[in-house]
Design a protein around this motif. Sequence first.
Motif, PDB file in Angstrom:
ATOM      1  N   TYR A 214       0.848  -1.186   0.000  1.00  4.30           N
ATOM      2  CA  TYR A 214       0.000   0.000   0.000  1.00  4.30           C
ATOM      3  C   TYR A 214       0.889   1.244   0.000  1.00  4.30           C
ATOM      4  CZ  TYR A 214      -3.820  -3.128   1.499  1.00  4.30           C
ATOM      5  OH  TYR A 214      -4.754  -4.122   1.590  1.00  4.30           O
ATOM      6  N   SER A 215       0.607   2.152  -0.919  1.00  4.75           N
ATOM      7  CA  SER A 215       1.412   3.374  -1.024  1.00  4.75           C
ATOM      8  C   SER A 215       0.525   4.549  -1.380  1.00  4.75           C
ATOM      9  CB  SER A 215       2.503   3.225  -2.096  1.00  4.75           C
ATOM     10  OG  SER A 215       3.494   2.322  -1.692  1.00  4.75           O
ATOM     11  N   THR A 423       9.738   3.212   4.004  1.00  6.90           N
ATOM     12  CA  THR A 423      10.080   3.156   5.424  1.00  6.90           C
ATOM     13  C   THR A 423       8.978   3.798   6.272  1.00  6.90           C
ATOM     14  OG1 THR A 423      11.318   5.225   5.242  1.00  6.90           O
ATOM     15  CG2 THR A 423      12.543   3.183   4.900  1.00  6.90           C
ATOM     16  N   GLY A 424       9.117   3.666   7.578  1.00  5.76           N
ATOM     17  CA  GLY A 424       8.093   4.163   8.487  1.00  5.76           C
ATOM     18  C   GLY A 424       7.867   5.651   8.415  1.00  5.76           C
ATOM     19  N   ASP A 425       8.856   6.414   7.931  1.00  4.46           N
ATOM     20  CA  ASP A 425       8.694   7.864   7.819  1.00  4.46           C
ATOM     21  C   ASP A 425       8.155   8.278   6.452  1.00  4.46           C
ATOM     22  OD1 ASP A 425      10.884   7.338   6.242  1.00  4.46           O
ATOM     23  OD2 ASP A 425      12.262   8.690   7.287  1.00  4.46           O
ATOM     24  N   GLY A 426       7.752   7.276   5.648  1.00  2.00           N
ATOM     25  CA  GLY A 426       7.143   7.583   4.359  1.00  2.00           C
ATOM     26  C   GLY A 426       8.119   7.815   3.237  1.00  2.00           C
ATOM     27  N   ARG A 427       9.391   7.517   3.451  1.00  2.00           N
ATOM     28  CA  ARG A 427      10.397   7.703   2.407  1.00  2.00           C
ATOM     29  C   ARG A 427      10.656   6.393   1.675  1.00  2.00           C
ATOM     30  NH1 ARG A 427      11.027  12.446   0.637  1.00  2.00           N
ATOM     31  NH2 ARG A 427      12.998  11.749  -0.251  1.00  2.00           N
ATOM     32  N   PRO A 470      11.944  -4.869   3.601  1.00  2.00           N
ATOM     33  CA  PRO A 470      11.646  -4.726   2.173  1.00  2.00           C
ATOM     34  C   PRO A 470      10.171  -4.892   1.854  1.00  2.00           C
ATOM     35  CG  PRO A 470      12.417  -6.946   2.616  1.00  2.00           C
ATOM     36  CD  PRO A 470      12.529  -6.185   3.917  1.00  2.00           C
ATOM     37  N   THR A 471       9.763  -4.396   0.699  1.00  2.51           N
ATOM     38  CA  THR A 471       8.534  -4.864   0.068  1.00  2.51           C
ATOM     39  C   THR A 471       8.797  -6.302  -0.365  1.00  2.51           C
ATOM     40  OG1 THR A 471       7.997  -2.645  -0.707  1.00  2.51           O
ATOM     41  CG2 THR A 471       6.974  -4.473  -1.876  1.00  2.51           C
ATOM     42  N   HIS A 472       7.782  -7.175  -0.332  1.00  2.40           N
ATOM     43  CA  HIS A 472       8.108  -8.592  -0.532  1.00  2.40           C
ATOM     44  C   HIS A 472       8.390  -8.957  -1.982  1.00  2.40           C
ATOM     45  CE1 HIS A 472       3.684  -9.165  -1.286  1.00  2.40           C
ATOM     46  NE2 HIS A 472       4.055 -10.245  -1.941  1.00  2.40           N
ATOM     47  N   HIS A 473       8.149  -8.035  -2.922  1.00  2.00           N
ATOM     48  CA  HIS A 473       8.549  -8.251  -4.314  1.00  2.00           C
ATOM     49  C   HIS A 473       9.841  -7.494  -4.617  1.00  2.00           C
ATOM     50  CE1 HIS A 473       3.972  -8.645  -5.054  1.00  2.00           C
ATOM     51  NE2 HIS A 473       4.495  -9.859  -4.956  1.00  2.00           N
ATOM     52  N   LEU A 492      17.985  10.263  -7.417  1.00  2.00           N
ATOM     53  CA  LEU A 492      16.604  10.391  -6.949  1.00  2.00           C
ATOM     54  C   LEU A 492      16.529  10.980  -5.545  1.00  2.00           C
ATOM     55  CD1 LEU A 492      15.057   6.988  -8.104  1.00  2.00           C
ATOM     56  CD2 LEU A 492      14.404   9.258  -8.937  1.00  2.00           C
ATOM     57  N   ASN A 493      17.697  11.204  -4.936  1.00  4.55           N
ATOM     58  CA  ASN A 493      17.749  11.637  -3.531  1.00  4.55           C
ATOM     59  C   ASN A 493      17.000  10.649  -2.647  1.00  4.55           C
ATOM     60  OD1 ASN A 493      18.522  13.314  -1.400  1.00  4.55           O
ATOM     61  ND2 ASN A 493      16.640  14.532  -1.527  1.00  4.55           N
ATOM     62  N   CYS A 494      17.264   9.376  -2.920  1.00  5.05           N
ATOM     63  CA  CYS A 494      16.530   8.282  -2.280  1.00  5.05           C
ATOM     64  C   CYS A 494      17.527   7.422  -1.512  1.00  5.05           C
ATOM     65  CB  CYS A 494      15.849   7.460  -3.372  1.00  5.05           C
ATOM     66  SG  CYS A 494      14.724   6.216  -2.790  1.00  5.05           S
TER      67      CYS A 494
END
Length: 499
Positions: A214-215, A423-427, A470-473, A492-494
């Motif tokens: 979910y995003s 991640t939990g902070d939405g990044r 991780p996301t599972h995919h 991407l500053n990611c």
Amino acid sequence: MHKPPIKPAPKARIGLYSIGLEAYWSQFPGLRERLAGYGKFLESRISAHCDVYNFGIVDNEAKGREAGEWFNHHHVDLIFCHSATYCTSSAILPIHQICSKPVIVLNLQPAARIDYDRTTTGEWLAHCGACPVPEISNAFNRAGIAFRVVNGLLGLTETPAASLANEQTAERAEAIRAWKEIEEWIEAAAAVRTLRQSRFGFLGNTYSGMLDMYSDFTMLQAQLGIHIEILEMCDLDRLLRTVTDQEIEEKLKETKNMFAIGGDASSDPIAQMPTEEQLYWSCKVAAAQEKLVREYRLDALAYYYHGAPGGEYEMLQSGFILGHSLLTARGIPCAGEGDLKTAAAMKICDTLGKGGSFSEIVVVDYEDQTIVLGHDGPFHAAISDDKPILRGMGLYHGKQGAGISVEAKVRSGPVTTLNVTQTGDGRLKLIISEGESTNGPIMRIGNTQTPVRFRSEPDAYMESWFKEAPTHHCALSAGHNARLFQKVGELLNCRHVTL
């Protein structure tokens, strides 16, 4: 032969400038022209991979401001600062305060060694590109400007007439290594440009209960630059009704060219030879899927729909896997179960020419020390070890309906997984792993499967992987691509981590 991409990826737009100190030009005649020649060499070589915008030499603060505006005007993705000789940092900082695109400093010395006995001050200045790099680095750091430095040799094939040293360094390891780094930055910039211009379709919904997937659509656009087009099954159904017999026949030819038609799997009663009816239906759906991509100008797609038991949309989604595999092979990566983040990972891999097949952990083989990665969804045929096999599935496990699925393996050799998680902070965060695809056995159950031996034994690897949440995919790509994926993350500053 595979068909060409439906939407070819755009080239990166790279800014380039060289630096020097204005006071030198009157003191050492010919130096400016010599350094400009090195800049032209860089422009020529870089232009083989992208569109280059070479401002020329920046040698004072006013020129720096002009260059910053010029790079903005040309909408560059990345700027190479060629450190040709000493220059004050006050001339360089304004460029990157005005144009906020990422900057890579090229500290590329023309010769492996100067001629100590004959070198003059003017000659030395043509080789002292490393001299201002610490000053530039300090200024960038204090101004909050991210940067990277590529060190090495320029890689000329001929020595300029003005030089007293041997500048033929193209075959030296220091030049080869530097140019590999430069080319990776260009490739990464092209992937980011493509991503930021991409239209991702979201067809249906996310598989219910898969919380990792979910995003927030706005968050994805904010961090990746992608546009998300929300599609309905009735959009696809509308296009399905326009498919002609000729279009179905063309899809059948395309399918038989790309896939082998599998027989009954001896081990699994639900994996059988596809029937003529299943092939016909999947090819009709595939024709509609391509129409959907073209009508909505899509660059990637995340999809999932189960439909009511026995309903029209359940029947429609039963034909998805073949068409989405065909689209994936033509530059439109398709991720199942509504996984937009993995669709982005697949798009990055595909844009870089590394494939990128939709995968998850299937099973661990402790005898071979491998982890089998795969899925029951689309496969990227460009990185297959052989023709992928189509099987008729009596049911889609964990889902409704039945239809055609793909059984395939990524070719043996180096591979890299790319996982885009949140991640939990939405990044967003990239998780990267290099390994080796082996020629170990796989199950004959109509799923994609690739045994991968990572750099640590399976339990240790999984412990480190799961710790990153991780996301599972993930996207499974061909080649060792960690350095390349890291650069994409930087641009991407990611956040990114390599296991």
